[in-house]
Design a protein around this motif. Structure first.
Motif, PDB file in Angstrom:
ATOM      1  N   GLY A 260      35.519  41.793  40.699  1.00 40.96           N
ATOM      2  CA  GLY A 260      36.686  42.749  41.157  1.00 40.96           C
ATOM      3  C   GLY A 260      36.785  43.204  42.536  1.00 40.96           C
ATOM      4  O   GLY A 260      38.119  43.423  43.313  1.00 40.96           O
TER       5      GLY A 260
ATOM      6  N   PHE B  92      44.343  45.040  34.852  1.00 41.74           N
ATOM      7  CA  PHE B  92      44.516  43.525  35.083  1.00 41.74           C
ATOM      8  C   PHE B  92      45.361  42.859  34.360  1.00 41.74           C
ATOM      9  O   PHE B  92      46.044  41.837  34.960  1.00 41.74           O
ATOM     10  CB  PHE B  92      42.925  43.022  34.628  1.00 41.74           C
TER      11      PHE B  92
ATOM     12  N   TRP C 199      38.753  40.473  44.257  1.00 38.82           N
ATOM     13  CA  TRP C 199      40.236  40.624  44.180  1.00 38.82           C
ATOM     14  C   TRP C 199      41.032  41.709  44.605  1.00 38.82           C
ATOM     15  O   TRP C 199      41.874  41.482  45.349  1.00 38.82           O
ATOM     16  CB  TRP C 199      40.148  40.706  42.479  1.00 38.82           C
TER      17      TRP C 199
ATOM     18  N   LEU D 282      38.565  38.725  35.054  1.00 43.08           N
ATOM     19  CA  LEU D 282      38.518  40.074  35.125  1.00 43.08           C
ATOM     20  C   LEU D 282      38.892  40.795  33.613  1.00 43.08           C
ATOM     21  O   LEU D 282      38.198  41.735  33.338  1.00 43.08           O
ATOM     22  CB  LEU D 282      39.186  40.775  36.209  1.00 43.08           C
ATOM     23  N   ALA D 283      39.847  40.392  33.142  1.00 41.95           N
ATOM     24  CA  ALA D 283      40.219  41.115  31.922  1.00 41.95           C
ATOM     25  C   ALA D 283      39.265  40.628  30.772  1.00 41.95           C
ATOM     26  O   ALA D 283      38.922  41.172  29.884  1.00 41.95           O
ATOM     27  CB  ALA D 283      41.787  40.753  31.451  1.00 41.95           C
TER      28      ALA D 283
ATOM     29  N   CYS E 190      42.627  37.842  37.720  1.00 50.03           N
ATOM     30  CA  CYS E 190      43.076  38.622  36.767  1.00 50.03           C
ATOM     31  C   CYS E 190      42.641  38.146  35.261  1.00 50.03           C
ATOM     32  O   CYS E 190      42.072  39.137  34.393  1.00 50.03           O
ATOM     33  CB  CYS E 190      44.369  39.128  36.787  1.00 50.03           C
TER      34      CYS E 190
ATOM     35  N   SER F  25      48.183  40.773  36.213  1.00 47.36           N
ATOM     36  CA  SER F  25      48.635  39.359  35.832  1.00 47.36           C
ATOM     37  C   SER F  25      50.196  39.102  35.493  1.00 47.36           C
ATOM     38  O   SER F  25      50.671  37.990  35.892  1.00 47.36           O
ATOM     39  CB  SER F  25      47.559  38.783  34.512  1.00 47.36           C
TER      40      SER F  25
END
Length: 375
Positions: free
Chosen positions: A140, A67, A143, A126-127, A123, A71
């Protein structure tokens, strides 16, 4: 210095600025080896950043680092789009002109804007979730679907469109990107689902409701039928169906489908051969209970269709699209409404699956209900 997961992901794209300058300098050398060297140095810089900030401990979940890398890519794409639209200058113009001129098309710019905004935000979320050990499977999958649609349409359009003779060896750098995305998708699908704690009685009660007692599902089925019909029709249009309705639609409503860049044709064919079967599955899954794969598939398709419609709408109206292929002003309202509703339908389906998942859980086989124990 120890950064929190979200802060580390937010800080990593700061390398995008020197990376675009370096890529432009490498492109001026007309050497594929120089471009490969720049990519290698950037990846080493990202790894060094993770080590220096203490984020390397998050390798317990390798997707966190994926991720962060994506990004960074999103930040680079945003710089490219801003420069091509004249908002900034001097960062990536030479790289785009020499190494990847396809990014100068309307579709390429809209893809970069989506990547630099929506994908970047996803991102970061998610990170942060991966670093905090929270469940991020649903986000996720959205994405993943969006990024897959973006990558596949752009790469296939580059290969078959009118700019295919301008492909450079740097095009091969997309292969590691696809491999990394495939691996990340496999990891996401292997993660356990966040299932609600519902009793068997509650699940049986939800699944026993007929369709007439679920008016929202009935309305959603109607929307899915219309979406499937529109998908099939536009697929026939790009396949050069000789029917008068297809001819009129191409020239009077969506002339962008005739643009020789290749992206609209590839996108409509992907929707025809992949989204249309899913829509038929979704209609069946809403009518009858127990369609276990529908929640995951709906998230993937919601992300894919959202990205596809953003790029299609924007490209149809963008000034970089030749005037004969831009949407006529006379049908602009109906064009915007129909395509916005088209993008909305898979999103509503995904929301339905997330908010009321009991209907899509496996059905209990008859005769397996636990009997009461008598003492």
């Amino acid at each position: 210095m120890q950064l929190r997961p979200g802060a580390a992901a937010l800080a990593a794209p700061l390398l995008a600025l020197p990376a675009t300058l370096g890529a432009s300098a490498a492109a001026s050398l007309h050497s594929p080896a120089a471009s490969a060297l720049v990519v290698t140095l950037v990846l080493l810089g990202l790894v060094s950043f993770l080590i220096l900030t203490g984020s390397i401990s998050l390798f317990q979940d390798p997707l966190y680092c994926v991720f962060v890398v994506f990004s960074f890519v999103s930040a680079v794409d945003l710089l490219i789009a801003l420069e091509e639209d004249g908002i900034i200058s001097g960062f990536s113009q030479l790289f785009v002109r020499e190494a990847d001129p396809h990014l100068r098309t309307a579709h390429g710019l809209l893809t970069c804007y989506w990547d630099g905004s929506v994908h970047y935000g996803l991102c970061l979320g998610l990170a942060a979730a991966a670093g905090s050990r929270k469940n991020y499977r649903s986000l996720g999958l959205f994405w993943l679907g969006s990024l897959l649609m973006s990558a596949v349409v752009f790469l296939l359009g580059n290969l078959i469109g009118k700019y295919s003779p301008e492909l450079s060896p740097s095009f091969l750098l997309n292969l590691p990107f696809l491999l990394l995305l495939t691996w990340a998708g496999r990891r996401l699908l292997q993660q356990p689902r966040a299932l609600p704690s519902l009793s068997p009685e509650k699940i049986a009660e939800e699944q026993s409701k007929p369709l007439y007692r679920r008016p929202q599902d009935a309305l959603l089925i109607l929307m899915l039928i219309l979406t499937a019909a529109f998908t099939f029709f536009r697929g026939l249009v790009v396949l050069d169906c000789p029917a008068d309705s297809c001819f009129d639609y191409t020239y009077l409503h969506e002339p962008y489908l005739r643009d020789p860049v290749g992206y609209p044709k590839v996108q409509m064919l992907i929707l025809l051969f992949y989204l249309l079967p899913f829509l038929l599955l979704a209609i069946h899954g809403l009518a009858l209970p127990g369609c276990c794969c529908l929640p995951d598939c709906s998230l993937l398709c919601a992300g894919a269709v959202a990205q596809a419609q953003f790029a299609h709408l924007g490209s149809s109206l963008h000034s970089r699209t030749p005037f004969p292929y831009q949407t006529p002003d006379e049908v602009l309202g109906s064009f915007l409404v129909s395509n916005a509703l088209y993008a909305l339908c898979p999103g509503l389906l995904a929301l339905r699956c997330l908010r009321s998942p009991a209907f899509f859980l496996p059905r209990a086989r008859p005769g397996l209900r636990p009997e009461k124990k008598h003492q």
